[in-house]
Design an enzyme around this catalytic site. Structure first.
Site, short mmCIF file in Angstrom:
data_model
loop_
_atom_site.label_atom_id
_atom_site.label_comp_id
_atom_site.label_asym_id
_atom_site.label_seq_id
_atom_site.Cartn_x
_atom_site.Cartn_y
_atom_site.Cartn_z
N LYS A 119 12.67 -0.57 -1.00
CA LYS A 119 11.28 -0.15 -0.85
C LYS A 119 11.15 1.26 -1.37
O LYS A 119 11.83 2.18 -0.91
CB LYS A 119 10.83 -0.22 0.61
CG LYS A 119 9.37 0.21 0.77
CD LYS A 119 8.80 -0.15 2.11
CE LYS A 119 9.35 0.73 3.20
NZ LYS A 119 8.68 0.48 4.48
N GLY A 170 0.81 -1.21 0.00
CA GLY A 170 0.00 0.00 0.00
C GLY A 170 0.84 1.26 0.00
O GLY A 170 0.41 2.30 -0.46
N ASP A 178 2.08 -3.82 13.36
CA ASP A 178 1.64 -4.52 12.15
C ASP A 178 2.34 -5.87 12.02
O ASP A 178 2.90 -6.21 10.98
CB ASP A 178 1.90 -3.67 10.90
CG ASP A 178 1.09 -4.13 9.70
OD1 ASP A 178 0.07 -4.81 9.91
OD2 ASP A 178 1.47 -3.82 8.56
#
Length: 651
Positions: free
Chosen positions: A360, A342, A457
């Site tokens: 990333k 996301g 998370d």
């Protein structure tokens, strides 16, 4: 009158969370006539295909997965960002199995995506038509018919020529002599050739004829769709972040203006060059971190948390140049892409010295802004532990923000655990090593580091595996630092993944170390059972993983939860102890959950007394809730470090 006062707060609570139903019902569905049996090879193949489907995004909203005799494909509208797309496809995989429970072939159409497992015979003979209840007025009918035909013909040509990644087009035309505008959309699955796409759209358009007087028509087929309405029903087309701008238009203007701009640019460079040179030399003397990462820098997200850099900063940090990362990743080519989250895609790369890296790349459209980026960098450079992923460096250049990690050849835990074939490589000994590693990594974050870190998370896709299958916790973009004796905090921006969130965090925005403990408990049950918490089956029926585990354990049938694929290697006493520990971790009251130190103690068999009896876990709402469209969520990225999270407005 004894009136429960808490009922008064129901409207407030409902309005606070922006929660909607997981998905509306399908616009249309088709369930084939042939059925499979529960013990068939096809059923197992279809399970595998649908488990893995959400990890196969081609980067532009097309999903395609095959296993044995089964194949499934899904397509999102071209204006859907990756997370909304993933959520739609993920929900479709569950919903279609519910409405077509035993069918070999099935199709489900939503407004924003559709899912099909055609297996060779459906083709495009199946379609669903939806028409508006309103008719076009007689005064503009002839022009309406002509303009809608012209618009769809133009969009059909654009979509068919869209290339191998996406075949999608939108546009509008104004009806002559009126203010009425017709908005249209055409789309094909990108695995079709240009001719096949054109044929599908032509056939779909032909089905409109009986409904020409209606002001809106939707035609859904298994590989294409056509739609038009008298209002704008689509957003801007979604594109991944671009690495370069290749605009070749207005070249004549460029020829005139270019020399003038170049002259001004030279003056600016001469005037500023000396200043920049001295500033960079000073920064090198200070260290490689950018100003926003230096001590003393603060913003709204970090106020109240003051920590010295030397606390745990024993690692090396490199500020990579953008050109070096572009070269390493072949300019962020699709061939180097490991997955999509996301907050942006992750790429595999190789530096000039031959070292492999995972990069990333923060998407410009992502929910992770500079705040989360700085959080991840500042946290990871302070944290050094063998069960935490190692950050090698970062890059900030203009709008580009990149994190460079060590590359993990074995990807993430979920790519093994939930894969029908690779899961067999995770024998009980490897699972035990992974479980202990995750627990020790969390213990370090909560208790052993001089910073108390709440990850927020924890899930299987955020556990990376090195060459020796050692677990490393990744993704710290959503982590929070607790200072001093702080035990709990509240937030109005909930981040994480449904199914792993503790109830107090998901519903009230309250988080603590016990929130991570809850997530660990869910993961532990997944590792024991070999199944996803949001796609768990017991005796061939979809069930709630937590409640099923508690019921089986309570009935002394805990061994029935254990993954049958490790039946020859698992240790029954250890497996039952794991289930007990996991159930202690997912208890509803955070105070009842153990600390990670206690969890490690229990896992390693150092708990001499009988383990406590857990209370019944809360009913997970993961299957019945999703985030509002205005929020950002990450996908289940199944490879390398990428923040994979959901955000939701809370109180």
């Amino acid at each position: 009158m004894n009136f429960p006062i808490w009922i008064l707060f129901i409207p407030v609570l409902i309005g606070s969370f922006h929660l909607v139903a997981a998905q509306d019902d399908f616009w249309g569905r088709y369930c084939g006539s042939d059925n499979y049996t529960q013990d068939s090879a096809y059923k197992r193949n279809l399970d595998d295909v649908l488990y893995l489907l959400t990890g196969t995004n081609n980067g532009f909203g097309f999903y395609n997965s095959t296993s044995g005799q089964a194949r499934a494909a899904a397509l999102c509208r071209g204006d859907m960002d990756p997370e909304r797309c993933r959520r739609c496809v993920d929900d479709a995989t569950r919903r279609l199995r519910q409405v077509c429970p035993n069918q070999i072939e099935a199709v489900g159409w939503y407004d924003t995506c559709f899912l099909t497992y055609p297996n060779g015979t459906i083709g495009n003979r199946i379609s669903r038509i939806f028409v508006s209840a309103n008719n076009v007025s007689d005064s503009i009918y002839d022009q309406w018919v002509q303009k809608s035909a012209d618009l769809l013909a133009e969009l059909r040509s654009v979509a068919a020529g869209g290339g191998q990644l996406r075949k999608y087009a939108t546009g509008n035309l104004t009806v002559n002599g009126s203010s009425t505008i017709i908005y249209g959309m055409t789309q094909c699955t990108p695995d079709l050739s240009a001719t096949e796409c054109d044929d599908c759209l032509t056939g779909a358009t032909a089905e409109i004829q009986p409904y020409a007087r209606r002001s809106g028509v939707r035609i859904y087929r298994t590989t294409c769709l056509v739609r038009y309405e008298p209002y704008r029903f689509f957003n801007s087309t979604w594109f991944p972040a671009q690495t370069t701008s290749g605009n070749t238009k207005n070249t004549n203007i460029g020829v005139i203006v270019g020399p003038i701009l170049a002259f001004v640019f030279v003056i600016i460079m001469v005037a500023g060059g000396f200043f920049l040179f001295r500033r960079r030399r000073k920064l090198r003397q200070k260290g490689s971190l950018l100003p926003e990462f230096q001590d003393g820098f603060s913003d709204a997200s970090t106020k109240g948390s003051r920590h010295e850099r030397e606390d745990d900063d024993t690692g090396e940090m490199n500020n990579f140049t953008l050109s070096a990362i572009q070269a390493a990743t072949n300019n962020f080519s699709l061939e180097n892409k490991l997955g999509e989250g996301g907050f942006g895609p992750v790429y595999r790369g190789k530096l000039q010295d031959g070292k492999e890296i995972a990069v990333k790349r923060l998407s410009k459209n992502s929910g992770q802004g500079l705040t989360e980026f700085k959080t991840e960098v500042k946290l990871i450079i302070k944290l050094q532990h063998k069960n935490l992923v190692r950050l090698l460096g970062y890059c900030v250049k203009g709008s580009e923000r990149l994190l460079i990690y060590e590359y993990m050849a074995n990807n993430s835990l979920d790519t093994f655990l939930f894969d029908a074939n690779k899961c067999e490589e995770l024998d009980w000994a490897k699972r035990s090593n992974i479980v202990i590693g995750i627990a020790k990594g969390l213990r370090y974050l909560h208790e052993d580091s001089r910073l108390k870190i709440i990850h927020r998370d924890m899930k299987a896709s955020n556990i990376l595996l090195d060459n020796d299958m050692n677990a490393k916790i990744s993704d710290f973009g959503t982590a929070r630092i607790f200072g001093g004796n702080q035990m709990e905090a509240a937030t109005n921006r909930i981040v994480g993944t449904y199914g792993y969130m503790s109830p107090e965090y998901a519903m009230e925005g309250l988080f603590s170390t016990k929130s991570d403990v809850y997530s660990f408990g869910v993961m532990l049950l997944e590792i024991v059972s070999g199944q996803r918490n949001n796609h768990f089956f017991y005796q061939d029926q979809p069930q709630n993983l937590l409640l099923t585990a508690w019921r089986l354990w309570n009935e002394n049938k805990g061994e029935q939860l254990i993954d049958h694929r490790v039946i020859e290697t698992f240790v029954i006493d250890e497996a039952l102890r794991w289930i007990n520990i996991a159930l202690l971790c997912v208890q509803e009251d955070p105070q009842d959950r153990p600390t990670m130190s206690t969890v490690v103690f229990m896992l390693e068999g150092q708990w001499s007394a009988k383990l406590p009896k857990p209370s019944e876990p809360p009913l997970s709402f993961a299957r019945f809730a999703s985030i509002s469209e205005e929020t950002k969520t990450s996908s289940e990225l199944s490879a390398h470090p990428s923040v994979t999270s959901s955000t939701m407005a809370s109180r």
